[in-house]
Design an enzyme around this catalytic site. Sequence first.
Site, short mmCIF file in Angstrom:
data_model
loop_
_atom_site.label_atom_id
_atom_site.label_comp_id
_atom_site.label_asym_id
_atom_site.label_seq_id
_atom_site.Cartn_x
_atom_site.Cartn_y
_atom_site.Cartn_z
N GLU A 16 30.41 1.36 14.95
CA GLU A 16 29.62 2.38 14.31
C GLU A 16 29.70 2.08 12.91
OE1 GLU A 16 30.61 6.80 14.53
OE2 GLU A 16 31.39 6.31 12.42
N ARG A 107 26.31 18.19 17.48
CA ARG A 107 26.18 19.51 16.61
C ARG A 107 26.36 19.37 14.97
NH1 ARG A 107 30.58 24.08 17.04
NH2 ARG A 107 31.43 22.42 15.22
N GLY A 108 27.76 18.30 14.88
CA GLY A 108 27.87 18.27 13.63
C GLY A 108 29.15 19.24 13.00
N ASP A 109 30.08 18.97 12.03
CA ASP A 109 31.16 19.87 11.97
C ASP A 109 30.49 21.04 11.08
OD1 ASP A 109 33.42 18.87 12.98
OD2 ASP A 109 33.72 17.27 11.44
N HIS A 149 38.63 19.29 21.35
CA HIS A 149 37.63 19.38 20.10
C HIS A 149 38.82 20.52 19.58
CE1 HIS A 149 34.80 21.09 17.53
NE2 HIS A 149 34.33 19.86 17.28
N LYS A 165 26.81 19.11 28.91
CA LYS A 165 26.09 17.75 28.07
C LYS A 165 25.54 16.94 29.17
CE LYS A 165 29.25 17.92 24.20
NZ LYS A 165 29.60 17.22 23.08
N GLN A 176 36.07 10.53 20.37
CA GLN A 176 36.72 10.77 18.83
C GLN A 176 37.76 9.67 19.03
OE1 GLN A 176 36.68 11.23 16.09
NE2 GLN A 176 36.72 13.43 15.77
P1 FAD Z 1 29.43 20.34 20.91
O1 FAD Z 1 29.36 19.60 21.98
O2 FAD Z 1 28.65 21.37 20.36
O3 FAD Z 1 31.08 21.15 20.69
C1 FAD Z 1 31.65 21.74 19.70
C2 FAD Z 1 32.74 22.69 20.20
O4 FAD Z 1 31.79 23.71 20.90
C3 FAD Z 1 33.63 22.40 21.29
O5 FAD Z 1 34.70 22.87 20.83
C4 FAD Z 1 32.83 22.44 22.71
O6 FAD Z 1 34.11 22.89 23.66
C5 FAD Z 1 32.36 24.10 22.34
N1 FAD Z 1 31.01 24.14 23.19
C6 FAD Z 1 30.17 23.32 23.46
N2 FAD Z 1 29.27 23.74 24.24
C7 FAD Z 1 29.76 25.19 24.46
C8 FAD Z 1 29.01 26.40 24.95
N3 FAD Z 1 28.05 26.38 25.52
N4 FAD Z 1 29.63 27.54 24.78
C9 FAD Z 1 30.86 27.53 24.06
N5 FAD Z 1 31.47 26.67 23.58
C10 FAD Z 1 30.89 25.42 23.33
N6 FAD Z 1 29.59 14.43 12.70
C11 FAD Z 1 28.45 14.19 11.86
O7 FAD Z 1 28.12 15.13 11.18
N7 FAD Z 1 27.80 13.06 11.78
C12 FAD Z 1 27.69 12.17 12.89
O8 FAD Z 1 27.21 11.24 12.85
C13 FAD Z 1 29.14 12.07 13.91
N8 FAD Z 1 29.11 11.33 14.80
C14 FAD Z 1 30.01 11.56 15.77
C15 FAD Z 1 30.19 10.78 16.62
C16 FAD Z 1 31.25 10.81 17.63
C17 FAD Z 1 31.54 9.72 18.65
C18 FAD Z 1 32.06 11.83 17.73
C19 FAD Z 1 33.30 12.11 18.50
C20 FAD Z 1 32.19 12.95 16.73
C21 FAD Z 1 31.06 12.71 15.67
N9 FAD Z 1 30.84 13.61 14.85
C22 FAD Z 1 29.80 13.53 13.81
C23 FAD Z 1 31.44 15.10 14.86
C24 FAD Z 1 31.09 16.02 15.47
O9 FAD Z 1 29.79 16.43 14.78
C25 FAD Z 1 31.92 17.02 15.40
O10 FAD Z 1 33.13 17.08 16.12
C26 FAD Z 1 31.55 18.63 15.60
O11 FAD Z 1 32.60 19.58 15.29
C27 FAD Z 1 31.03 18.84 17.37
O12 FAD Z 1 30.04 18.15 17.76
P2 FAD Z 1 29.74 18.14 19.07
O13 FAD Z 1 28.35 17.30 19.36
O14 FAD Z 1 31.00 17.51 20.02
O15 FAD Z 1 29.62 19.35 19.59
#
Ligand code: FAD
Length: 292
Positions: A16, A107-109, A149, A165, A176
């Site tokens: 990465e 989704r992003g933080d 998470h 997903k 992570q």
């Molecule tokens: P989601 O899959 O949407 O999950 C987020 C939270 O919501 C989790 O707790 C999940 O259990 C919950 N959730 C999911 N779906 C539902 C639903 N339908 N109903 C209720 N709850 C739900 N961040 C960046 O800003 N830029 C990056 O390039 C980036 N790269 C990353 C690469 C990797 C490999 C990883 C592991 C993380 C990365 N992140 C990045 C961080 C990531 O964006 C954050 O951890 C963010 O908080 C969650 O993203 P996610 O895609 O996992 O979200």
Amino acid sequence: MRICDILRTKKTFSFEVFPPKPEVSDLDDIYRTIDELQQFHPDFISVTFKASGDNSRHTIDLATYIKRNTSAEPLVHLTCGSLDKEDVDRVAAVLEQEHLENVLALRGDKPVDSPESYLKCFRHASELMAYLRSTHKFCMGGACYPEGHIESESLYDDLHHLKVKQDMGASFFITQLFYDNNYYYRLKRVARTMGITIPIIPGIMPLTSATMFNKIMHMAGASIPFELRVLFERFRNDKEAMFEIGIAFSVSQILELLANDADGIHIYTMNNPKVAADIYQRIHHVIDKELR
Ligand code: FAD
């Protein structure tokens, strides 16, 4: 090439990188980093995307550079929290124009100061995946969390969402960072019982400096093994020793993961090619045998 097609035939070795800040216009340093990483024959190199969405041009430029100048496939991260459908369509159109076929849909933080105002149109990564699946033909990956998470009440809730997903079109997951392999083994074990069948690639972040160590210690959700913590606290003022410990730990972590049939190895390089070089040089026979 689509990463899902590579994963059908073998496990992957990947890195990465992240783009420089939006105000930096000269990308030569990071292009040099990519050139150096290319020597270790990664299957793909992923490029991060700012959660605010305001640096997407750099992400796409780096991915395009990887596509045109290396034998690795670019994997473009795409965070959807701050985007609406038109924004996603705009980014997707550029990706297609540049023949960038692989997207890590995220989704992003949420920003700490205004978490709820962050989300616009897509509340979860799975909604972005569903949208992209209905409008485009990308090979999609997603993120997963060996220790759960931070927003999830339990690992089981998290894995339930992970399964969504997969159902929405993810064909691989990248984890992570983690420092205790037991969390990865548990994630995979439980995920398999819940019907998650796609590869779960472990993400390895070598901890090579006091700054990184402090950051990880303050980031919720990543346990540091006792021995590693003791060594880091003892050598915190010795840069060379910190680097040596971080690399040695990652090497042993990777070897154990490979011995236990991990689905590949993804290294968070922090844009430091020396990290990748030191790991690769120490165990390249093993990597070449297990991941080629
Ligand atoms: P989601 O899959 O949407 O999950 C987020 C939270 O919501 C989790 O707790 C999940 O259990 C919950 N959730 C999911 N779906 C539902 C639903 N339908 N109903 C209720 N709850 C739900 N961040 C960046 O800003 N830029 C990056 O390039 C980036 N790269 C990353 C690469 C990797 C490999 C990883 C592991 C993380 C990365 N992140 C990045 C961080 C990531 O964006 C954050 O951890 C963010 O908080 C969650 O993203 P996610 O895609 O996992 O979200």
